[in-house]
Design an enzyme around this catalytic site. Structure first.
Site: not given
Ligand code: ZN
Length: 723
Positions: A503-504, A507, A510
């Site tokens: 998940h991290e 980010h 991105h």
């Molecule tokens: Zn998040």
């Protein structure tokens, strides 16, 4: 993962992009003694690769003087832009603002990163002193009338600009307008008064809720009420009572949600009922902690604010700059999911009812029984042993052979650990990221282990943000709170931790792939209801068979995880989604019900309004009450998520819908990854989020994939075909 990240984003956005909400400024206290300016390494750009922070040179005392000098320089730059005699152009006004504030951005980004991940009393003191100054700094820019006039002039001519510049101009204009900059003086003072009342009521709500939650703890003098809890938890309950000077008493304190963790364990049914009622009535006792008057007025005054700003409701105002755009869109997403969620919750209830009725004739499941029997069903059906699972998740293998491996398959990027760049704490690791063609792309830091001076949860942010205008490349970081192994022991993590890493890192991708001109629109600088999409999307690769088989290997033998164990993990993952989705939807729809009220709506009775709203949305299922009832819904009354609680689900819909696009187009291929990178990950917030998504997906997002992923709906035969 979500809240913390947004909190950080809000703090830095207030400085870098002028887009976050500001607190009202307080009287600033005297600054700490400034370090010698010449020696302060923050005052000039770092000479390390990609301006990586020189952590070996920065001292704690450097931050406050650097941030304060940064604000001073930024204001001087802004005034120069506002006061120039040249006619306003995009270049001399908006682009100039994008270039301004370099010192402030640089020092504040590093400062807030450390305050969250590695704080100490010096940093905390600086934080308290800087927060109101930073809020006032933002106001000083927004209330600059000459600057506003220039932005307006460019906005009026925006059709002559190229699309990227036009989009940024609209963003600036909108942020000024949303702050009330265009209102008449009379309306401005009306708005200021409403803002002032709102901030007072929000604080009042928070204080009442805090006190009500403390007072609401389950108190008992009968230890048998706690049967089922561990000895450690019972000892903690005794200690909590002692701390409040209650003798021979046990205290089970409340957490913020309706359902309480202890419900899972308490075998005494009457105790479960008592705890549940204590939770849902915590701020409804008609005493000083009762929040109902406060929230009714808050809902009313927000409707008044919206009217002043020209919107039919507060939710309409709040969602206008979000991907959802209108309350109707957010509400439709949720109401579309209500039937499947409630049906699933009902089938979960039937399973529990059957299990409980085996040895209790006449048993009727109640909301306070839900957690207890849910856990029993889970244990009976899945028999998961956490300690067995962990042996297959060695942290470094998950990182290199899982997270990096997946990113390489999709995007062609490679990683090299850098031991020469300074870090703020010895456990932090640095990696250089290389593009598919071998060219250097970015730096990424990983800070995985729990420490006493680190905030809870997990998050991503950057020290340096990518911008072609400023010539900067991404220097991003991930922070988690995994248990640190004893010296010499392997770092074995849970499957939840594995998901958090993916998940991290989503980010981070991105930010790493960001390829935008302006810093305000770069990387993760998207709307609140979009920002969790790339991150949660990346979670999907954790259990992709080719990825999973590559990293989930026994830490001693290197054997892959047995297929049966993986299957159990996956199955257990969808159990309880009926409950989880229903309690979430109830709360998120309540949020919309309160914030879509029109300005002349009559004053509401909280409990009647809540019951009517849940009935209206067909989610009045008594066994699954809202995750937060109106009177203790801190997200929406304490500020931050008012009319915005839907955003969690919005991002989740995109996550699963985009994943299905991959499945329909050949799965985890380099070609598909490149397309996602080109059309989503590299674009930051440079266009309307829904247009960006539509271009990628070929249509508007659909909720089907999420329903199937959560086991709320049987998969269509064809959606599995793509592999
Ligand atoms: Zn998040």
């Amino acid at each position: 993962m979500f809240r913390t990240r947004l909190l950080l984003a809000a703090m830095t956005a207030a400085i870098t992009s002028l887009s976050a909400g500001a607190e009202s400024p307080k009287t600033p206290e005297a600054a700490a003694t400034p370090a010698s300016a010449a020696a302060n390494p923050l005052l000039k750009a770092s000479t390390l690769q990609y301006q990586a922070p020189p952590f070996d040179k920065i001292t704690d005392a450097d931050f406050q003087p650097a941030v304060e000098e940064g604000m001073k320089q930024h204001i001087a730059e802004i005034e120069k832009i506002a006061n120039q005699t040249d006619a306003p152009t995009f270049a001399n006004t908006i682009e100039a603002m994008e270039r301004s504030g370099a010192l402030l951005t640089r020092s504040a980004k590093i400062f807030f990163a450390l305050v969250q991940a590695n704080t100490n009393p010096t940093l905390q003191k600086a934080q308290v002193e800087l927060a109101p100054k930073l809020a006032a700094h933002r106001d000083a820019i927004y209330l600059n009338a000459k600057l506003l006039a220039r932005v307006n002039a460019i906005y009026d001519q925006r059709d002559k600009l190229d699309p990227a510049d036009k989009f940024l101009t609209e963003r600036y204009h909108r942020d000024f307008v949303r702050a009330g900059a265009l209102l008449s003086d009379a309306d401005k003072s009306k708005l200021r008064a409403l803002n002032e009342e709102e901030s007072k009521l929000q604080t009042a709500f928070q204080n009442k809720l805090l006190a009500g939650t403390q007072d609401g703890a389950l108190k008992t003098k009968d230890k048998s009420d706690l049967a089922g809890m561990s000895e450690g938890e019972i000892a903690a309950a005794a200690a909590a009572a002692k701390e409040r000077k209650l003798d021979n008493t046990w205290l089970v304190t409340l957490q913020n949600t309706t359902q309480q963790p202890a419900q899972v364990e308490l075998t005494n049914r009457a105790a479960r009922e008592k705890l549940f009622k204590a939770s849902i009535e915590r701020t409804e006792h008609g005493d000083a902690n009762d929040t109902r008057e406060t929230v009714v007025r808050l809902a009313q005054l927000r409707a008044q604010k919206a009217q002043v700003l020209g919107y039919p409701s507060y939710s309409a105002y709040s969602l206008a700059d979000q991907m959802a755009k209108t309350p109707d869109n957010a509400i439709k997403l949720m109401t579309d999911m209500v039937p499947a969620s409630v049906d699933k919750a009902k089938s979960e209830a039937a399973g529990m009812q059957a299990l409980a009725a085996k040895d209790q004739k006449d048993f009727r499941l109640e909301p306070w029984d839900w957690q207890f029997y849910s856990e029993k069903v889970k244990q009976t059906q899945y028999k998961l042993d956490e300690s067995q699972i962990k042996q297959y998740f060695l942290l470094d293998r998950v990182l290199q052979d899982g997270v990096f491996f997946a990113a390489n398959k999709l995007y062609g990027i490679t990683f090299k650990e850098r031991h020469d760049l300074p870090v703020y704490q010895p456990d932090v690791r640095v990696f250089e990221v290389f593009d598919a063609d071998g060219k250097s792309l970015a730096l990424w830091y990983a800070d995985y282990f729990k420490r006493d001076n680190k905030s809870g949860g997990a998050w991503e942010d950057n020290f340096v943000q990518q911008s072609a205008l400023l010539g900067t490349r991404t220097v991003a970081f991930n922070v988690c709170n995994f248990t640190k192994p004893a010296a010499g022991q392997p770092a074995l993590i849970s499957y939840d931790d594995v998901i958090a890493m993916f998940h991290e890192f989503g980010h981070a991708l991105h930010d790493i792939f960001s390829n935008t001109k302006y810093p305000t629109l770069s990387g993760t600088s998207t709307t609140r209801d979009f920002v969790e999409f790339p991150s949660s999307f990346n979670e999907h690769w954790a259990d992709e068979p080719s990825v999973f088989a590559n990293y989930a290997r026994h830490y001693k033998t290197g054997e892959p995880m047995p297929a049966a164990l993986l299957e159990k993990i996956k199955e257990a993952g969808t159990y309880g989604q009926g409950f989880a989705t229903t309690e979430y939807l109830s709360a998120a729809l309540l949020d919309q019900a309160w914030h879509t009220q029109v300005v002349d709506a009559p004053k509401q009775d909280v409990d009647k309004f809540e019951a009517a709203a849940l009935k209206h949305f067909h989610i009045d299922y008594a066994l699954v009450p809202p995750r937060y009832r109106t009177s203790y819904f801190a997200h929406i009354w304490g500020g931050g998520y008012s009319a915005g609680y839907y955003a969690y689900l919005w991002s989740a819909v995109l996550r699963d819908d985009a994943y299905y696009w991959f499945k329909e187009h050949g799965g985890m291929t380099r070609e598909n990854g490149q397309r996602f990178r080109d059309m989503v990950l590299s674009r930051g917030g440079t266009e309307d989020m829904d247009a960006m998504y539509r271009a990628f997906r070929g249509r508007d997002p659909s909720v089907e994939a999420l329903l199937e992923t959560r086991g709320l709906k049987a998969p269509k035969a064809d959606s599995r075909a793509g592999g």
